[in-house]
Design a protein around this motif. Structure first.
Motif, PDB file in Angstrom:
ATOM      1  N   UNK A 169      13.944 -85.817 -11.726  1.00  0.00           N
ATOM      2  CA  UNK A 169      13.562 -85.118 -13.056  1.00  0.00           C
ATOM      3  C   UNK A 169      13.571 -83.616 -12.945  1.00  0.00           C
ATOM      4  N   UNK A 170      12.711 -83.240 -11.929  1.00  0.00           N
ATOM      5  CA  UNK A 170      12.758 -81.762 -11.664  1.00  0.00           C
ATOM      6  C   UNK A 170      13.957 -81.255 -11.196  1.00  0.00           C
ATOM      7  N   UNK A 171      14.933 -81.981 -10.396  1.00  0.00           N
ATOM      8  CA  UNK A 171      16.322 -81.543 -10.038  1.00  0.00           C
ATOM      9  C   UNK A 171      17.309 -81.433 -11.289  1.00  0.00           C
ATOM     10  N   UNK A 172      17.182 -82.482 -12.057  1.00  0.00           N
ATOM     11  CA  UNK A 172      17.769 -82.415 -13.510  1.00  0.00           C
ATOM     12  C   UNK A 172      17.479 -81.382 -14.415  1.00  0.00           C
ATOM     13  N   UNK A 173      16.149 -80.930 -14.397  1.00  0.00           N
ATOM     14  CA  UNK A 173      15.823 -79.822 -15.409  1.00  0.00           C
ATOM     15  C   UNK A 173      16.313 -78.612 -14.815  1.00  0.00           C
ATOM     16  N   UNK A 174      15.988 -78.619 -13.373  1.00  0.00           N
ATOM     17  CA  UNK A 174      16.478 -77.234 -12.893  1.00  0.00           C
ATOM     18  C   UNK A 174      18.029 -76.893 -12.943  1.00  0.00           C
ATOM     19  N   UNK A 175      18.916 -78.020 -12.872  1.00  0.00           N
ATOM     20  CA  UNK A 175      20.079 -78.000 -12.833  1.00  0.00           C
ATOM     21  C   UNK A 175      20.638 -77.530 -14.274  1.00  0.00           C
ATOM     22  N   UNK A 176      20.173 -78.219 -15.223  1.00  0.00           N
ATOM     23  CA  UNK A 176      20.534 -78.091 -16.619  1.00  0.00           C
ATOM     24  C   UNK A 176      20.132 -76.686 -17.063  1.00  0.00           C
ATOM     25  N   UNK A 177      19.001 -76.155 -16.725  1.00  0.00           N
ATOM     26  CA  UNK A 177      18.616 -74.839 -16.891  1.00  0.00           C
ATOM     27  C   UNK A 177      19.702 -73.676 -16.230  1.00  0.00           C
ATOM     28  N   UNK A 178      19.794 -74.035 -15.105  1.00  0.00           N
ATOM     29  CA  UNK A 178      20.952 -73.256 -14.438  1.00  0.00           C
ATOM     30  C   UNK A 178      22.407 -73.120 -14.853  1.00  0.00           C
ATOM     31  N   UNK A 179      22.775 -74.255 -15.404  1.00  0.00           N
ATOM     32  CA  UNK A 179      24.131 -74.477 -16.023  1.00  0.00           C
ATOM     33  C   UNK A 179      24.014 -73.669 -17.358  1.00  0.00           C
TER      34      UNK A 179
END
Length: 408
Positions: free
Chosen positions: A206-216
């Motif tokens: 979940x954290x990785x998905x949130x971080x990847x979405x924010x970075x994109x």
């Protein structure tokens, strides 16, 4: 030796019955010849032969119809006594065998009733209908003793068999209990490992998905922050791999090569967890009330996993919310409250108490199981003022101090 003989007898019942009947027939005739000295002619022994045949035929019914066998053999003995034969142990042998099987195959009450009845009939017949006036002691005391011997022997064997059956039953019950306990322990271990895997994988993904979405989202507008987010994403995935390896290590033996020696996470790693969640864009505040007290390893891990799962759920379901983590230490309990202020979770209508919600996934179920496993409880639901709240109370189980450990 006795066990092998009993097995041989049990495996060949017909052969044993045949040998027994032939032996009893011979003994009956020998007893008739001895107990009636005047019977020297062959014609005088014909009544004894007929009685012996009938008595032995009754003995053949001892295993299947013990009451009938006792009645037939007793009647033959009474007839022999009325004809003038003295009831010696040889002539009472068929009745004694029948009484023995009656004591083995029936209950104590039946054995006692039939034994008393046989004694009364034999003594009465020998006393009243004896044509040769044998000694009174041989007509009374001897039949009583001959009947009591098989009654006592058969009762002893019946009680011994009942004892062996009880021991066998207890052994089978203990074996079933051990198997059920082993299956129960295996199930509990599988559930524990499943909870650990769920907490580790769900939180970090979940954290990785949130971080990847924010970075994109920030890739074009803010490249510098995007680089920081990608660096945090690398740390999140590395931490996920480390915890996943440690969790899978629970399936190995302690002496396996490569078994992780890293201790289980606890509240001491809570600041690290909060920093990781903050890197995904979630604002988190931590409040501690009361004096921090030592926790047992199980309670420490449970507290950490509950906070981790609660923050993971906020990251997935309450984007843009602010999370508050509150730890309250009391004399014997640790109260943990994780809330978020997401306005989207406010239920319509007037303010109500915290309303529990049905669990759709395994997150709340796992948190509740963890809390119950250490003697605590957990509640989760919508807040009247908006947002969602997870609260739990866990027992402290304080550890002894170093001075107390040194004191014998």
């Amino acid at each position: 030796m006795s066990t092998s003989i009993e097995r041989c007898i049990a495996s060949h019942p017909r052969l044993v019955d045949t040998v027994t009947v032939v032996t009893l027939f011979v003994l009956f005739l020998v007893g008739a010849r001895i107990s009636l000295p005047g019977a020297t002619r062959r014609e005088d022994l014909w009544p004894a032969v007929l009685l012996a045949v009938n008595a032995c035929a009754g003995v053949l019914l001892s295993r299947s119809h013990p009451r009938t066998a006792v009645g037939v053999t007793t009647l033959c003995a009474m007839t022999a006594s009325a004809l003038g034969y003295l009831l010696t142990v040889l002539m009472l042998a068929p009745a004694m065998v029948a009484i023995y099987w009656l004591a083995v195959l029936t209950d104590r009450r039946t054995t006692r009733s039939y034994g008393i009845g046989v004694i009364v009939m034999l003594v009465a017949t020998a006393t009243i209908l004896d044509p040769l006036d044998h000694p009174l002691v041989l007509k009374t005391v001897a039949p009583v003793a001959y009947v009591l011997v098989p009654v006592a022997t058969g009762s002893t064997r019946r009680m011994h068999r009942a004892y062996l059956d009880a021991v066998h039953t207890r052994a089978e019950h203990a074996e079933r209990t051990r198997e059920e306990e082993a299956r129960h322990r295996v199930t509990e271990e599988r559930m524990r490992i499943a909870r650990e895997l769920h907490d580790v994988v769900a939180h970090h993904l979940a954290l990785a998905n949130a971080q990847a979405t924010t970075a994109a989202h920030l890739a074009r507008s803010n490249p510098e922050q995007t680089r920081r987010m990608l660096n945090d994403l690398t740390g999140t995935t590395s931490s996920a791999l480390r915890e996943l390896k440690a969790t899978v290590g629970l399936l190995r033996h302690a002496d396996d090569v490569g078994t992780p020696l890293e201790p289980a996470p606890g509240l001491s790693r809570l600041p690290e967890l909060i920093d990781t969640v903050r890197s995904a864009g979630l604002r988190v505040t931590l409040t501690t009330v009361g004096r921090e007290r030592p926790l047992s390893p199980g309670v420490d891990l449970t507290a950490y996993r509950i906070v981790q799962e609660a923050l993971t759920n906020i990251t997935k379901h309450a984007v843009g919310a602010t999370a508050c983590v509150r730890l309250a230490y009391s004399a014997d309990r640790l109260a943990i409250t994780v809330t978020n202020n997401a306005a989207a979770t406010v239920p319509a209508g007037p303010p109500d108490p915290v309303v529990p919600v049905p669990t759709r996934g395994f997150g709340l179920i796992g948190m509740r199981e963890r809390a119950h496993s250490v003697g605590g409880d957990l509640e989760a639901g919508h807040r009247p003022e908006g947002g969602f709240e997870v609260s739990t109370a866990l027992p402290l189980y304080p550890q002894p101090s170093e001075e107390e450990e040194r004191t014998p």
